[in-house]
Design a protein around this motif. Structure first.
Motif, PDB file in Angstrom:
ATOM      1  N   LEU A 163       0.430  -1.448   0.055  1.00 15.10           N
ATOM      2  CA  LEU A 163      -0.149   0.113  -0.194  1.00 15.10           C
ATOM      3  C   LEU A 163       0.538   1.182  -0.100  1.00 15.10           C
ATOM      4  CD1 LEU A 163      -3.155  -1.096   2.173  1.00 15.10           C
ATOM      5  CD2 LEU A 163      -2.833  -0.857   0.108  1.00 15.10           C
ATOM      6  N   GLY A 164       0.762   2.783  -0.671  1.00 22.89           N
ATOM      7  CA  GLY A 164       0.681   3.690  -0.498  1.00 22.89           C
ATOM      8  C   GLY A 164       1.057   4.996   0.704  1.00 22.89           C
ATOM      9  N   ASN A 165       1.300   5.398   0.796  1.00 25.54           N
ATOM     10  CA  ASN A 165       1.649   6.012   1.923  1.00 25.54           C
ATOM     11  C   ASN A 165       0.802   7.049   2.234  1.00 25.54           C
ATOM     12  OD1 ASN A 165       4.266   4.587   2.456  1.00 25.54           O
ATOM     13  ND2 ASN A 165       5.667   5.755   1.979  1.00 25.54           N
ATOM     14  N   ASN A 166      -0.048   6.632   1.597  1.00 23.07           N
ATOM     15  CA  ASN A 166      -0.882   8.144   1.689  1.00 23.07           C
ATOM     16  C   ASN A 166      -2.342   7.953   2.743  1.00 23.07           C
ATOM     17  OD1 ASN A 166      -2.134   6.028   0.092  1.00 23.07           O
ATOM     18  ND2 ASN A 166      -2.951   7.459  -1.057  1.00 23.07           N
ATOM     19  N   HIS A 167      -1.581   6.839   3.596  1.00 27.71           N
ATOM     20  CA  HIS A 167      -3.019   6.934   4.947  1.00 27.71           C
ATOM     21  C   HIS A 167      -2.077   6.768   5.757  1.00 27.71           C
ATOM     22  CE1 HIS A 167      -4.110   4.019   1.501  1.00 27.71           C
ATOM     23  NE2 HIS A 167      -5.413   4.118   1.910  1.00 27.71           N
ATOM     24  N   SER A 168      -2.814   8.220   6.938  1.00 22.80           N
ATOM     25  CA  SER A 168      -2.911   8.463   7.959  1.00 22.80           C
ATOM     26  C   SER A 168      -3.343   8.399   8.701  1.00 22.80           C
ATOM     27  CB  SER A 168      -1.919   9.975   7.505  1.00 22.80           C
ATOM     28  OG  SER A 168      -3.445  10.332   7.631  1.00 22.80           O
ATOM     29  N   LEU A 169      -2.917   7.910  10.230  1.00 19.98           N
ATOM     30  CA  LEU A 169      -3.929   7.283  11.790  1.00 19.98           C
ATOM     31  C   LEU A 169      -4.350   8.816  11.534  1.00 19.98           C
ATOM     32  CD1 LEU A 169      -5.069   5.136  13.200  1.00 19.98           C
ATOM     33  CD2 LEU A 169      -2.602   5.629  14.911  1.00 19.98           C
TER      34      LEU A 169
ATOM     35  N   GLU B 107     -13.794 -11.809  14.760  1.00 16.06           N
ATOM     36  CA  GLU B 107     -13.971 -11.382  13.241  1.00 16.06           C
ATOM     37  C   GLU B 107     -14.299  -9.806  13.319  1.00 16.06           C
ATOM     38  OE1 GLU B 107     -15.799 -15.892  12.844  1.00 16.06           O
ATOM     39  OE2 GLU B 107     -15.802 -13.721  14.140  1.00 16.06           O
ATOM     40  N   CYS B 108     -14.442  -9.718  14.998  1.00 14.43           N
ATOM     41  CA  CYS B 108     -14.092  -7.759  14.944  1.00 14.43           C
ATOM     42  C   CYS B 108     -12.761  -7.099  14.956  1.00 14.43           C
ATOM     43  CB  CYS B 108     -15.279  -7.684  16.012  1.00 14.43           C
ATOM     44  SG  CYS B 108     -16.756  -7.417  15.618  1.00 14.43           S
ATOM     45  N   LEU B 109     -11.908  -8.402  15.530  1.00  9.50           N
ATOM     46  CA  LEU B 109     -10.666  -7.814  15.563  1.00  9.50           C
ATOM     47  C   LEU B 109     -10.067  -7.882  14.773  1.00  9.50           C
ATOM     48  CD1 LEU B 109      -9.918 -10.496  19.172  1.00  9.50           C
ATOM     49  CD2 LEU B 109     -10.153  -7.571  18.890  1.00  9.50           C
ATOM     50  N   GLN B 110     -10.267  -9.305  13.679  1.00 12.20           N
ATOM     51  CA  GLN B 110      -9.918  -9.089  12.712  1.00 12.20           C
ATOM     52  C   GLN B 110      -9.869  -7.873  11.809  1.00 12.20           C
ATOM     53  OE1 GLN B 110     -10.955 -12.134   9.458  1.00 12.20           O
ATOM     54  NE2 GLN B 110      -8.948 -13.293   9.692  1.00 12.20           N
ATOM     55  N   ALA B 111     -11.584  -7.782  11.098  1.00  5.60           N
ATOM     56  CA  ALA B 111     -11.620  -6.035  10.677  1.00  5.60           C
ATOM     57  C   ALA B 111     -10.568  -4.756  10.772  1.00  5.60           C
ATOM     58  CB  ALA B 111     -12.632  -6.180  10.524  1.00  5.60           C
ATOM     59  N   ALA B 112     -10.709  -4.946  12.697  1.00  2.00           N
ATOM     60  CA  ALA B 112     -10.000  -3.709  12.999  1.00  2.00           C
ATOM     61  C   ALA B 112      -9.051  -3.764  12.779  1.00  2.00           C
ATOM     62  CB  ALA B 112     -10.341  -4.172  14.164  1.00  2.00           C
ATOM     63  N   LEU B 113      -7.429  -5.436  12.741  1.00  2.00           N
ATOM     64  CA  LEU B 113      -6.376  -4.957  12.367  1.00  2.00           C
ATOM     65  C   LEU B 113      -6.181  -4.633  11.020  1.00  2.00           C
ATOM     66  CD1 LEU B 113      -3.310  -6.053  13.915  1.00  2.00           C
ATOM     67  CD2 LEU B 113      -3.976  -8.458  13.242  1.00  2.00           C
ATOM     68  N   ARG B 114      -6.837  -5.836  10.050  1.00  2.00           N
ATOM     69  CA  ARG B 114      -6.050  -5.647   8.982  1.00  2.00           C
ATOM     70  C   ARG B 114      -6.140  -4.179   8.533  1.00  2.00           C
ATOM     71  NH1 ARG B 114      -9.806  -9.746   5.418  1.00  2.00           N
ATOM     72  NH2 ARG B 114      -8.278 -11.705   5.809  1.00  2.00           N
ATOM     73  N   SER B 115      -7.682  -3.521   9.153  1.00  2.00           N
ATOM     74  CA  SER B 115      -7.947  -1.866   8.675  1.00  2.00           C
ATOM     75  C   SER B 115      -6.523  -0.226   9.436  1.00  2.00           C
ATOM     76  CB  SER B 115      -9.801  -1.391   9.636  1.00  2.00           C
ATOM     77  OG  SER B 115      -9.278   0.118   9.646  1.00  2.00           O
ATOM     78  N   LEU B 116      -6.146  -0.894  10.645  1.00  2.00           N
ATOM     79  CA  LEU B 116      -4.789  -0.949  11.532  1.00  2.00           C
ATOM     80  C   LEU B 116      -3.613  -0.593  10.494  1.00  2.00           C
ATOM     81  CD1 LEU B 116      -4.927   1.055  13.363  1.00  2.00           C
ATOM     82  CD2 LEU B 116      -4.110  -0.683  15.084  1.00  2.00           C
ATOM     83  N   LEU B 117      -3.637  -1.488  10.019  1.00  2.00           N
ATOM     84  CA  LEU B 117      -2.541  -1.844   9.657  1.00  2.00           C
ATOM     85  C   LEU B 117      -2.203  -1.636   7.820  1.00  2.00           C
ATOM     86  CD1 LEU B 117      -1.700  -6.387  10.344  1.00  2.00           C
ATOM     87  CD2 LEU B 117      -0.447  -3.717  10.452  1.00  2.00           C
ATOM     88  N   LYS B 118      -3.230  -1.102   7.273  1.00  2.00           N
ATOM     89  CA  LYS B 118      -3.504  -0.175   6.115  1.00  2.00           C
ATOM     90  C   LYS B 118      -2.187   1.475   6.254  1.00  2.00           C
ATOM     91  CE  LYS B 118      -7.798  -2.284   4.371  1.00  2.00           C
ATOM     92  NZ  LYS B 118      -8.325  -1.425   3.825  1.00  2.00           N
ATOM     93  N   TYR B 119      -2.412   1.385   7.725  1.00  2.00           N
ATOM     94  CA  TYR B 119      -1.515   3.022   7.894  1.00  2.00           C
ATOM     95  C   TYR B 119      -0.460   2.670   7.805  1.00  2.00           C
ATOM     96  CZ  TYR B 119      -6.317   4.340   9.321  1.00  2.00           C
ATOM     97  OH  TYR B 119      -7.546   4.755   9.308  1.00  2.00           O
ATOM     98  N   PRO B 120       0.625   3.352   7.566  1.00  2.00           N
ATOM     99  CA  PRO B 120       2.278   2.841   7.453  1.00  2.00           C
ATOM    100  C   PRO B 120       2.608   3.577   8.303  1.00  2.00           C
ATOM    101  CG  PRO B 120       1.664   5.941   6.441  1.00  2.00           C
ATOM    102  CD  PRO B 120       0.370   4.787   7.009  1.00  2.00           C
ATOM    103  N   GLU B 121       2.718   3.761   9.662  1.00  2.00           N
ATOM    104  CA  GLU B 121       3.142   4.223  10.993  1.00  2.00           C
ATOM    105  C   GLU B 121       3.342   2.014  10.768  1.00  2.00           C
ATOM    106  OE1 GLU B 121       0.736   7.688  11.423  1.00  2.00           O
ATOM    107  OE2 GLU B 121       0.537   5.483   9.974  1.00  2.00           O
TER     108      GLU B 121
ATOM    109  N   GLY C 154       5.494  -1.790   9.211  1.00  2.00           N
ATOM    110  CA  GLY C 154       6.606  -2.760  10.120  1.00  2.00           C
ATOM    111  C   GLY C 154       5.808  -4.614  10.802  1.00  2.00           C
ATOM    112  N   HIS C 155       4.592  -4.142  11.283  1.00  2.00           N
ATOM    113  CA  HIS C 155       4.137  -4.830  12.014  1.00  2.00           C
ATOM    114  C   HIS C 155       3.515  -5.769  11.277  1.00  2.00           C
ATOM    115  CE1 HIS C 155       4.202  -1.811  14.947  1.00  2.00           C
ATOM    116  NE2 HIS C 155       3.703  -1.997  15.529  1.00  2.00           N
ATOM    117  N   ILE C 156       3.357  -5.719   9.503  1.00  3.31           N
ATOM    118  CA  ILE C 156       2.886  -7.003   9.278  1.00  3.31           C
ATOM    119  C   ILE C 156       3.517  -8.051   9.578  1.00  3.31           C
ATOM    120  CG2 ILE C 156       2.222  -7.494   6.537  1.00  3.31           C
ATOM    121  CD1 ILE C 156       1.686  -4.876   6.204  1.00  3.31           C
ATOM    122  N   LYS C 157       4.918  -7.906   8.807  1.00  3.68           N
ATOM    123  CA  LYS C 157       5.872  -9.078   8.728  1.00  3.68           C
ATOM    124  C   LYS C 157       5.618 -10.103  10.032  1.00  3.68           C
ATOM    125  CE  LYS C 157       9.939  -6.764  10.722  1.00  3.68           C
ATOM    126  NZ  LYS C 157      11.220  -6.865   9.893  1.00  3.68           N
TER     127      LYS C 157
END
Length: 378
Positions: A9-15, A56-70, A73-76
């Motif tokens: 994903l690009g860096n155009n997302h910010s928390l 399922e709620c945690l998974q959806a929130a986690l996927r949403s949070l990991l879209k932010y460039p901050e 590094g957590h994805i790996k």
């Protein structure tokens, strides 16, 4: 891997910082689900989001949070987590915590942001409405939560079930919340969830901190600082307000009902003072054990066993702290000190603090499951 595509994903997302989605105008709702009445099922689902959030709620929130460039590094560290998390036996939250136990990662802060994301982005309109029905302010919401949770747990006696206890402090706008839970990760998730609920539902910025209790690893102490704002938010323009009600009197003589009439009208009530001595009894209780008062004394614990709320401290302060919870009492008498046909009869009701007399009023009714239970008690 469910997170593989996030790395590119690009860096155009910010928390977003302290910004909740705008509230929907209640007059413009078009979703049938949003217009249906709130049911106990919805309320149960809402509370579950705080005490035992679904995978399922945690998974959806986690996927949403990991879209932010901050958090790129957590994805790996999370790439090995399964895509299918539907099993009720799978503790997905604990798996997230274990995966992030790496140098340079503040797991507690990440869990707080995850809880915030789960409430801000992941709840359906009906869940938001279920949350809102618990109170008109964050304080009302938190103090009501304990009583509602106690009701949903029913007759469960497990000491491991989660519980809440919220109390104000001497400082304005500061609340203390005690959470009992066997899952420490839920406590840190709740930090963000409370912030999100305060912002999203009550338009109230809140600072929330938590620390484990020194003597009990299942107890977590929260301090919640609420920022008060008297300005009218234009987003609340759809709220219709009526004339301000006149304040209720706290002068006992203003009650146009004598004690005798009150005792007849409410046969299953009693009043206790700060020493927990009975100072007034309804007609029903007087028939049961009124004759034993001179011999056995007037201590409320002589005649009643406090069965619920679970873990309530039987003291003047302890009862007031749980006043938002329904109380379940059972009639009892010391062995060999007389016989009562209603021995063991359970009564369900509410405790109310009466500032005009500095006492506590209990008003309840017999808790029966069939007509035979009533006739069997005489």
């Amino acid at each position: 891997c469910p997170f593989a595509s996030l790395a590119s994903l690009g860096n155009n997302h910010s928390l977003p910082k302290d910004k909740a989605p705008p509230r929907q105008n209640s007059f413009h709702g078009t979703d049938d689900e949003e217009n249906t009445a709130i049911k106990l099922k919805h309320l149960s689902e809402a509370i579950l989001m705080l005490t035992n959030p679904p995978n399922e709620c945690l998974q959806a929130a986690l996927r949403s949070l990991l879209k932010y460039p901050e958090f790129a590094g957590h994805i790996k560290h999370l790439s090995h987590l399964p895509d299918n998390v539907s099993s009720l036996e799978y503790h997905y939250l604990e798996d997230i915590v274990d995966s992030l136990e790496e140098p340079g990662i503040n797991t507690e802060e990440f869990l707080s942001l995850l809880g915030e994301e789960m409430i801000l982005r992941g709840t359906e309109p009906r869940i938001d409405r279920a949350f809102r029905c618990l109170g008109d302010s964050l304080y009302e919401f938190l103090t009501t939560l304990d009583g509602v949770l106690d009701v949903f747990q029913g007759q469960e006696t497990s000491q491991t079930a989660p519980s809440f206890l919220c109390n104000p402090t001497d400082l304005p706008g500061v609340l203390n919340l005690l959470l009992t839970s066997e899952r420490p990760a839920v406590a840190y998730l709740l930090v963000g969830s409370i912030k999100a609920i305060a912002s999203k539902l009550y338009k109230t910025p809140a600072q929330v901190t938590v620390r484990p209790d020194d003597n009990d690893d299942k107890l977590f102490q929260f301090q919640i600082c609420i920022e008060t704002n008297d300005d009218v938010n234009e987003d609340d323009a759809d709220v219709i307000t009526g004339p301000k009600p006149s304040p209720l009197s706290d002068v006992a003589s203003d009650l146009h009902m004598g004690v005798v009439s009150f005792c007849k009208a409410f046969p299953w009530h009693f009043v206790i003072d700060r020493k927990l001595d009975l100072v007034q009894l309804g007609a029903g209780f007087m028939k049961m054990f009124g004759r034993q008062l001179k011999e056995l004394g007037t201590s409320v614990e002589t005649y009643f066993e406090f069965k619920r709320p679970r873990g309530v401290e039987v003291s003047f302060k302890g009862i007031i702290q749980r006043a938002n919870s329904p109380f379940l009492l059972a009639i009892r008498l010391p062995k060999g000190k007389g016989k009562c046909s209603a021995e063991g009869l359970e009564l369900k009701g509410q405790m109310v603090y009466c500032p005009e007399s500095d006492s506590i009023l209990f008003v309840g009714s017999p808790f029966l499951d069939a007509l035979e239970s009533l006739t069997g008690r005489g």
